[in-house]
Design a protein around this motif. Structure first.
Motif, short mmCIF file in Angstrom:
data_model
loop_
_atom_site.label_atom_id
_atom_site.label_comp_id
_atom_site.label_asym_id
_atom_site.label_seq_id
_atom_site.Cartn_x
_atom_site.Cartn_y
_atom_site.Cartn_z
N ASP A 87 1.13 6.62 -4.16
CA ASP A 87 0.57 7.96 -4.05
C ASP A 87 -0.77 8.10 -4.76
O ASP A 87 -1.35 9.18 -4.79
CB ASP A 87 1.56 9.00 -4.59
CG ASP A 87 1.91 8.78 -6.05
OD1 ASP A 87 1.42 7.80 -6.65
OD2 ASP A 87 2.68 9.59 -6.60
N GLY A 88 -1.27 7.01 -5.35
CA GLY A 88 -2.56 7.04 -6.03
C GLY A 88 -2.53 7.61 -7.43
O GLY A 88 -3.57 7.79 -8.05
N GLN A 89 -1.34 7.86 -7.94
CA GLN A 89 -1.21 8.48 -9.26
C GLN A 89 -1.43 7.49 -10.41
O GLN A 89 -1.87 7.86 -11.48
CB GLN A 89 0.17 9.13 -9.40
CG GLN A 89 0.31 9.99 -10.63
CD GLN A 89 1.65 10.72 -10.64
OE1 GLN A 89 2.46 10.57 -9.74
NE2 GLN A 89 1.86 11.51 -11.67
N TYR A 90 -1.11 6.20 -10.18
CA TYR A 90 -1.23 5.19 -11.23
C TYR A 90 -2.08 4.00 -10.77
O TYR A 90 -1.58 2.89 -10.65
CB TYR A 90 0.16 4.69 -11.65
CG TYR A 90 1.04 5.76 -12.22
CD1 TYR A 90 0.82 6.24 -13.50
CD2 TYR A 90 2.09 6.29 -11.48
CE1 TYR A 90 1.63 7.22 -14.04
CE2 TYR A 90 2.91 7.27 -12.01
CZ TYR A 90 2.67 7.73 -13.29
OH TYR A 90 3.47 8.72 -13.81
N PRO A 91 -3.38 4.20 -10.56
CA PRO A 91 -4.20 3.08 -10.09
C PRO A 91 -4.31 1.96 -11.13
O PRO A 91 -4.54 0.81 -10.78
CB PRO A 91 -5.56 3.72 -9.82
CG PRO A 91 -5.57 4.97 -10.63
CD PRO A 91 -4.15 5.43 -10.72
N GLN A 92 -4.12 2.29 -12.39
CA GLN A 92 -4.20 1.28 -13.44
C GLN A 92 -2.95 0.39 -13.49
O GLN A 92 -2.91 -0.57 -14.25
CB GLN A 92 -4.44 1.93 -14.81
CG GLN A 92 -3.30 2.78 -15.31
CD GLN A 92 -3.26 4.20 -14.73
OE1 GLN A 92 -4.01 4.55 -13.81
NE2 GLN A 92 -2.38 5.02 -15.26
N LEU A 93 -1.94 0.68 -12.67
CA LEU A 93 -0.72 -0.13 -12.59
C LEU A 93 -0.49 -0.66 -11.18
O LEU A 93 0.62 -1.00 -10.81
CB LEU A 93 0.49 0.69 -13.04
CG LEU A 93 0.50 1.11 -14.51
CD1 LEU A 93 1.69 2.01 -14.79
CD2 LEU A 93 0.53 -0.10 -15.42
N ARG A 94 -1.55 -0.73 -10.39
CA ARG A 94 -1.42 -1.17 -9.00
C ARG A 94 -0.85 -2.57 -8.91
O ARG A 94 -1.26 -3.48 -9.62
CB ARG A 94 -2.77 -1.12 -8.30
CG ARG A 94 -2.68 -1.28 -6.80
CD ARG A 94 -3.98 -0.89 -6.11
NE ARG A 94 -5.04 -1.84 -6.34
CZ ARG A 94 -5.22 -2.95 -5.63
NH1 ARG A 94 -4.40 -3.25 -4.65
NH2 ARG A 94 -6.22 -3.75 -5.89
N ALA A 95 0.12 -2.75 -8.03
CA ALA A 95 0.78 -4.04 -7.85
C ALA A 95 0.42 -4.65 -6.50
O ALA A 95 0.24 -3.93 -5.51
CB ALA A 95 2.30 -3.87 -7.95
N VAL A 96 0.34 -5.97 -6.47
CA VAL A 96 0.06 -6.71 -5.24
C VAL A 96 1.08 -7.84 -5.13
O VAL A 96 1.32 -8.56 -6.09
CB VAL A 96 -1.38 -7.29 -5.27
CG1 VAL A 96 -1.61 -8.22 -4.10
CG2 VAL A 96 -2.40 -6.18 -5.27
N GLU A 97 1.66 -7.95 -3.93
CA GLU A 97 2.59 -9.05 -3.66
C GLU A 97 1.82 -10.23 -3.06
O GLU A 97 1.00 -10.04 -2.16
CB GLU A 97 3.65 -8.62 -2.64
CG GLU A 97 4.82 -7.93 -3.25
CD GLU A 97 5.90 -7.70 -2.20
OE1 GLU A 97 6.85 -8.49 -2.16
OE2 GLU A 97 5.76 -6.72 -1.44
N VAL A 98 2.12 -11.42 -3.56
CA VAL A 98 1.50 -12.64 -3.05
C VAL A 98 2.63 -13.59 -2.64
O VAL A 98 3.51 -13.89 -3.45
CB VAL A 98 0.58 -13.30 -4.09
CG1 VAL A 98 -0.01 -14.58 -3.56
CG2 VAL A 98 -0.52 -12.34 -4.53
N SER A 99 2.58 -14.04 -1.41
CA SER A 99 3.63 -14.91 -0.89
C SER A 99 3.43 -16.34 -1.38
O SER A 99 2.33 -16.88 -1.33
CB SER A 99 3.62 -14.89 0.64
OG SER A 99 4.58 -15.79 1.14
N GLY A 100 4.52 -16.96 -1.82
CA GLY A 100 4.49 -18.33 -2.28
C GLY A 100 5.21 -19.26 -1.33
O GLY A 100 6.08 -20.02 -1.73
N LEU A 101 4.83 -19.21 -0.07
CA LEU A 101 5.44 -20.07 0.94
C LEU A 101 4.42 -21.07 1.45
O LEU A 101 3.21 -20.81 1.42
CB LEU A 101 5.95 -19.23 2.12
CG LEU A 101 6.99 -18.16 1.81
CD1 LEU A 101 7.32 -17.37 3.07
CD2 LEU A 101 8.23 -18.76 1.19
N TYR A 102 4.90 -22.22 1.92
CA TYR A 102 4.02 -23.21 2.52
C TYR A 102 4.70 -23.80 3.75
O TYR A 102 5.91 -23.76 3.88
CB TYR A 102 3.64 -24.31 1.53
CG TYR A 102 4.77 -25.28 1.21
CD1 TYR A 102 4.84 -26.51 1.85
CD2 TYR A 102 5.75 -24.96 0.29
CE1 TYR A 102 5.88 -27.39 1.58
CE2 TYR A 102 6.78 -25.83 0.00
CZ TYR A 102 6.84 -27.05 0.65
OH TYR A 102 7.85 -27.92 0.38
#
Length: 179
Positions: A25-40
């Motif tokens: 919702d844009g309320q906590y931009p300082q805690l933004r999370a990003v998922e990164v896939s670890g597949l090959y």
């Protein structure tokens, strides 16, 4: 300084979802999370794993540059074509890459992995740089054991069983770390 405080380093699926979507919702931009896939790609062998690790490291660096403060390294959605990079290798590769780039203190690492089951696995992941761990496959195994009434667990509440597992694993990690 905004921080997330967790009672145990092992988190369940609901807690992980809250962390991933904390800034929807844009309320906590300082805690933004990003998922990164670890597949090959399995057919590519070791070279494909090395290239996947390189890609993960560059994605993490770019995510930090774009404002991410929590990185979730995930091995979900593996299949016969894409295999998970072992979580210890993935975590340590990202951790040391960020140290070399002088960005490690800017981000927290959460590992969503299927290969962590025991206290020792959790302790190693924390030692390798993870701030929190979501052993989703262990949770699914607990739910299946209850559903199939293995070891007379049929009458147990799955949520309670998972909470017991988290508590036991958390206390075990604390004991290992205190030695």
């Amino acid at each position: 300084c905004r921080q997330l405080a967790l009672p145990f380093p092992i988190i369940d699926n609901d807690e992980l979802a809250k962390i991933i979507h904390i800034d929807d919702d844009g309320q906590y931009p300082q805690l933004r999370a990003v998922e990164v896939s670890g597949l090959y790609r399995v057919s590519g062998g070791g070279l494909a794993m090395q290239r996947a690790l390189d890609a993960v490291r560059s994605k993490v660096s770019k995510a930090i540059d774009d404002g991410a403060r929590v990185i979730v390294l995930s091995d979900r959605n593996s299949d016969s074509v894409y295999a998970p990079i072992p979580s210890l290798l993935l975590t340590s590769a990202v951790h040391h890459h960020l140290i070399r780039e002088k960005k490690r203190t800017q981000v927290g690492l959460i590992v969503e992995c299927g290969d962590a089951r025991e206290v020792h696995h959790m302790a190693l992941l924390i030692g390798y740089g993870a701030g929190a761990i979501n052993p989703y496959l262990a949770f699914e195994s607990i739910e299946d054991m209850i559903a199939q009434n293995l070891h007379n667990l049929g009458g147990m509440d799955p949520r309670k069983a998972i909470k017991n597992y988290i508590k036991a694993a958390g206390k075990g990690v604390l004991k290992v770390m205190s030695k």
